[in-house]
Design a protein around this motif. Structure first.
Motif, short mmCIF file in Angstrom:
data_model
loop_
_atom_site.label_atom_id
_atom_site.label_comp_id
_atom_site.label_asym_id
_atom_site.label_seq_id
_atom_site.Cartn_x
_atom_site.Cartn_y
_atom_site.Cartn_z
N LYS A 89 0.73 -1.22 0.06
CA LYS A 89 0.14 -0.02 -0.06
C LYS A 89 0.83 1.14 0.12
CE LYS A 89 -4.29 -1.76 1.91
NZ LYS A 89 -5.06 -2.12 3.13
N ARG A 90 1.99 1.09 0.85
CA ARG A 90 2.85 2.48 0.73
C ARG A 90 3.52 2.34 -0.60
NH1 ARG A 90 6.06 0.58 6.12
NH2 ARG A 90 4.63 1.16 7.66
N ARG A 91 3.97 1.46 -1.11
CA ARG A 91 4.56 1.62 -2.50
C ARG A 91 3.67 2.17 -3.60
NH1 ARG A 91 9.20 -0.96 -4.30
NH2 ARG A 91 9.98 -0.12 -2.14
N GLN A 92 2.37 1.73 -3.47
CA GLN A 92 1.30 1.98 -4.37
C GLN A 92 1.02 3.62 -4.19
OE1 GLN A 92 -2.92 1.04 -3.68
NE2 GLN A 92 -3.15 0.27 -5.85
N LYS A 93 0.90 4.18 -3.06
CA LYS A 93 0.89 5.48 -2.90
C LYS A 93 1.84 6.19 -3.33
CE LYS A 93 -0.07 8.66 1.09
NZ LYS A 93 1.44 9.16 1.59
N GLU A 94 3.17 5.78 -3.18
CA GLU A 94 4.27 6.53 -3.82
C GLU A 94 4.30 6.58 -5.47
OE1 GLU A 94 7.90 4.56 -2.85
OE2 GLU A 94 7.47 4.82 -0.67
N GLY B 96 2.17 9.56 -10.49
CA GLY B 96 1.60 9.56 -11.61
C GLY B 96 1.27 8.09 -12.15
N GLN B 97 1.75 7.25 -11.45
CA GLN B 97 1.61 5.79 -12.03
C GLN B 97 0.57 4.86 -11.46
OE1 GLN B 97 5.53 3.68 -12.08
NE2 GLN B 97 6.45 5.88 -12.10
N GLU B 98 -0.27 4.51 -12.26
CA GLU B 98 -1.36 3.54 -11.70
C GLU B 98 -0.88 2.14 -11.74
OE1 GLU B 98 -4.26 4.48 -10.27
OE2 GLU B 98 -4.09 6.41 -10.61
N VAL B 99 -0.99 1.41 -10.57
CA VAL B 99 -0.43 -0.04 -10.56
C VAL B 99 -1.53 -0.64 -9.51
CG1 VAL B 99 1.48 -1.52 -10.20
CG2 VAL B 99 1.90 0.63 -10.91
N THR B 100 -2.04 -1.71 -9.97
CA THR B 100 -3.00 -2.38 -8.73
C THR B 100 -2.07 -2.97 -7.71
OG1 THR B 100 -2.66 -4.65 -9.75
CG2 THR B 100 -4.05 -3.37 -10.66
N LEU B 101 -2.80 -3.21 -6.56
CA LEU B 101 -2.31 -3.65 -5.31
C LEU B 101 -1.62 -5.17 -5.34
CD1 LEU B 101 -1.70 -2.58 -2.46
CD2 LEU B 101 -3.86 -3.32 -1.83
N GLU B 102 -2.54 -5.72 -6.10
CA GLU B 102 -2.28 -7.05 -6.35
C GLU B 102 -0.84 -7.16 -6.97
OE1 GLU B 102 -5.28 -5.96 -7.08
OE2 GLU B 102 -6.22 -7.00 -5.34
#
Length: 235
Positions: free
Chosen positions: A156-161, A166-172
Motif C-alpha cells: 500500500k505504501r509503494r502504491q501510494k508512492e 502518476g503511475q497507476e498500478v494495482t495492489l495485487e
C-alpha cells in the motif's frame, strides 16, 4: 561522546533508506549511500571508457576509484565525491542510470566497494542500509537493525508512492512484485538478505515515519551510552 556504526537491513518497501538518512542527520553521522557509490564507480568507467567484459581493465580501474561523502555547509545535503571531485550531479544523469546495474553486478566491483564502505566505517559515526550490512559489510556494528513490515502494508505504501508519481498500478501487482523481490533477495548467491543474529527487529507496519526514526535513534543512543561507558573504563 563515542560514535558507533549503525547497520540497517530489511525487506523492500520498509523505508530503510529514508529512515537511515534521517537517523544519520539527527545524530550528525555520515550516511553511506551504497547506491551513490555504485553510481560513482559507473561514472568513472564511462569517463574512462572501460570495457566491462575486460576483467583486467576493470581491476586496473578499481585501483583508481576512491569514493567519499561530504556534507555541503550551505544546503546541509550530503554529496558524493569521486577522487576528491564533487560528482553528486553527474552521478544522477540518465547515462549513469542506464549503466549502473551492469556495473553493480560485477563481483570485483562489489568487493572493492564493500572494502571502501568498511574503510568509511572505521572512524565510526556512520549509518548504512541494505541487504547484508549487518552480516557482510559491518558484522561488528554496535547497532544492527532489521526492518520488517506486513507485505500488504508495504504494498500500500509503494502504491501510494507510485500514484504520487502518476503511475497507476494495482495492489495485487505490487504485492506480487514485493513477494518476488523478497524471495530473490533472500535466496540469491551474492549478498543475500539475512537477518544478523544480534539484530534488533523493528516492525514498521504500524509506525509512521517519524516514529520509526525515533525508535532507531533511541536504540542508537542506548548503544552510544553503553559504548561510551565501556570505552571510558578502558582508557
Amino acid at each position: 561522546m563515542q560514535k558507533i556504526v549503525i547497520a540497517i537491513d530489511g525487506y523492500s518497501g520498509c523505508g530503510k533508506s529514508s529512515t537511515a538518512k534521517a537517523v544519520a542527520k539527527i545524530l550528525g553521522y555520515t550516511y553511506i549511500d551504497s547506491g551513490a557509490m555504485y553510481r560513482a564507480a559507473t561514472l568513472y568507467f564511462l569517463k574512462h571508457q572501460i570495457d566491462l567484459s575486460d576483467k583486467a581493465a576493470v581491476n586496473k580501474a578499481l585501483k583508481h576509484i576512491q569514493i567519499s561523502f561530504q556534507t555541503d555547509k550551505a544546503s546541509g545535503q550530503q554529496e558524493t565525491y569521486l577522487n576528491g571531485e564533487n560528482v553528486e550531479q553527474q552521478i544522477r544523469s540518465m547515462e549513469v542510470s542506464d549503466f549502473v546495474s551492469e556495473v553493480s553486478k560485477i563481483k570485483e566491483v562489489r568487493k572493492e566497494l564493500v572494502s571502501q564502505q568498511q574503510q568509511l566505517g572505521k572512524a565510526k559515526g556512520v549509518v548504512m542500509d541494505g541487504r547484508d550490512i549487518g552480516t557482510v559489510v559491518f558484522p561488528d556494528a554496535e547497532l544492527k537493525v532489521f526492518m520488517t513490515a506486513d507485505l500488504e502494508i508495504r504494498a500500500k505504501r509503494r502504491q501510494k508512492e507510485l500514484i504520487e508519481k502518476g503511475q497507476e498500478v494495482t495492489l495485487e501487482e505490487i504485492i506480487r512484485n514485493l513477494a518476488e523481490r523478497d524471495k530473490i533477495d533472500s535466496t540469491r548467491a551474492e549478498s543475500p538478505l539475512v537477518r544478523a543474529e544480534d539484530a534488533v527487529d523493528v516492525d514498521t507496519s504500524y509506525l509512521d515515519f517519524d516514529d520509526q526514526v525515533k525508535k532507531i535513534v533511541e536504540l542508537a543512543n542506548e548503544r552510544i551510552g553503553l559504548y561510551s561507558k565501556a570505552y571510558g573504563s578502558n582508557h
